[in-house]
Design a protein around this motif. Structure first.
Motif, short mmCIF file in Angstrom:
data_model
loop_
_atom_site.label_atom_id
_atom_site.label_comp_id
_atom_site.label_asym_id
_atom_site.label_seq_id
_atom_site.Cartn_x
_atom_site.Cartn_y
_atom_site.Cartn_z
N LYS A 160 0.83 -1.20 0.00
CA LYS A 160 0.00 0.00 0.00
C LYS A 160 0.87 1.26 0.00
O LYS A 160 0.57 2.22 -0.69
N PRO B 61 -4.49 1.27 -1.36
CA PRO B 61 -3.72 2.36 -0.76
C PRO B 61 -4.55 3.63 -0.66
O PRO B 61 -5.43 3.86 -1.51
N ARG B 222 -0.66 3.60 5.58
CA ARG B 222 -1.71 3.67 4.57
C ARG B 222 -1.23 4.35 3.31
O ARG B 222 -0.54 5.30 3.36
#
Lengths: 218, 222
Positions: A160, B61, B222
């Motif tokens: 991510k 993401p 994140r």
């Protein structure tokens, strides 16, 4: 077909996005391996080192956890050439993510080793093993078994975070998708494929992490 | 380096504003959905919707979520200021994580409390509001603080959709003066001070106002 989606276009761009996904995976796996190596060494140092070493590593961990990943990535990107380290985008990305990953790995290892309880290290020291022997022969082998699920989780986080590398022009998934939007002015088709690819990669890893957790629990 | 500090302050203000507004909105939505998630039966289709939402938020993401909202809004005919796109994106993201926080906190209270309260003649709604939630709030403090730091960090990503928060404000200065490393280091200090003071403040609330609670370690990026 009146779905409103240009399915032919979606098929056309798929190979490009798959190649970019592969770059994302490569960067993330390399990052996790490198952060394990450096994070492992530094956490041993953090546990056994003197007061100054411990304080420095503590500060480093606070830095990596307290500063936005985007800022750290930009910092590494601009700072490395100043120190004479010139890498291409791919390796700059790996270096930046590793910098962040090491901080998180130190925390994971420390939490796992501490969760073993003082009894283990006390007994081992009492039997005459040196602190380094205690760590590597007694504590680490026990912690290893429990380290796998959080490490898979770490890989998920790195994947991510790797999306942020798009700002330093690493050709990973987010960057390539973004370019496709600006080249073809097609928005929804690209976004659907982009999110789908992330969900497949991250979703299967989250599933793997849960599976490992269940297996190590029994 | 000192003389640019005042020029970063408006950016810092936007960072604080955006994160604080998103935290409040996301807490209201997330905890509410978390309570619903905790008390709906396993077969209820509402659960699938909530689980799909959580899966989407955790599985992509944050920069992708921000892009999706930023590009999608005009496609749907909505003209929203990037500032509010940013707040909606952060709220959407954080609420997804907070569903789990709410659910876990409510789940930790114990089913006996629920049964006892029903037996005393409280309705389900009263039980949740008057018995379960007051006890659950204490366990939410630590994860919510963590959420605040996550939001402050995530707000830096809003720079990519031209929200003029701290990172963007600093970028504007550095692209004029080419002092990239200096400004990034300065920003890092700003963020560190901000996040450390948030977590100190929360620890203070936790220990002195609510009594000792357990801290939660969270390894999320994140």
């Amino acid at each position: 077909m009146t779905t409103g989606l240009d399915t032919q276009f979606m098929l056309d761009i798929l190979p490009k996005l798959l190649r970019a996904t592969w770059i994302t995976i490569q960067i993330s796996v390399l990052t996790v391996i490198l952060s394990c190596v450096f994070g492992g060494l530094l956490s041993a140092w953090r546990i056994l080192g003197g007061r100054v070493v411990r304080a420095v590593i503590y500060g480093f961990v606070e830095f990596t956890r307290g500063v936005p990943p985007l800022v750290q990535i930009a910092l590494i990107y601009f700072a490395l050439p100043r120190f004479g380290v010139v890498l291409n985008e791919f390796w700059t990305g790996v270096a930046a993510l590793t910098f962040i990953g090491v901080g998180y790995t130190i925390e994971i290892v420390r939490a796992q080793v501490e969760s073993l309880g003082r009894g283990q290290s006390d007994a081992s020291l009492g039997l005459g093993l040196s602190p380094w022997q205690t760590l590597f022969l007694v504590l680490v082998p026990q912690a290893m078994r429990r380290i796998l699920p959080p490490l898979t989780n770490e890989l998920v986080n790195v994947i991510k975070a790797s999306a942020l590398l798009s700002v330093i022009s690493v050709n990973e998934l987010t960057k390539v998708a973004n370019e496709l939007i600006f080249i073809h002015f097609v928005v929804i088709e690209v976004l659907i494929e982009l999110t789908f690819l992330y969900l497949v990669v991250v979703g299967s890893l989250m599933w793997l992490s849960r599976w490992l957790e269940r297996r190590s629990a029994t | 380096m000192i003389e640019v500090v005042p020029r970063l302050l408006p950016g810092l203000r936007i960072t604080i504003e955006v994160s604080a507004i998103s935290l409040v909105l996301a807490t209201l939505i997330g905890i509410w959905l978390g309570v619903i998630r905790a008390y709906t039966k396993a077969r209820n289709p509402l659960n699938w919707v909530l689980d799909a939402y959580v899966f989407f938020v955790r599985g992509t993401p944050i920069i992708v979520q921000i892009f999706v909202l930023f590009f999608l809004a005009p496609e749907l005919g909505l003209r929203i200021d990037p500032y509010w796109v940013g707040i909606i994106a952060l709220t959407f993201n954080s609420a997804g994580y907070q569903i789990e926080i709410g659910r876990a906190a409510v789940g930790s209270v114990g089913a006996a409390q629920f049964d006892a309260s029903l037996a005393l003649g409280f309705s389900r709604r009263q039980t949740i509001w008057l018995v379960i939630l007051p006890q659950a709030v204490r366990r939410m403090i630590a994860p919510l603080t963590n959420e605040m730091s996550q939001l402050i960090k995530a707000s830096s990503v809003l720079s990519v959709i031209t929200v003029f928060e701290l990172h963007k404000a600093a970028n504007a200065i550095s692209s004029a003066s080419f002092k990239y490393v200096e400004l990034l280091a300065l920003q890092a200090v700003f963020y560190l001070v901000l996040i450390l003071s948030v977590s100190r403040f929360a620890r203070w609330i936790e220990t002195s106002v609510l009594g000792a609670g357990e801290g939660a370690a969270d390894f999320q990026v994140r």
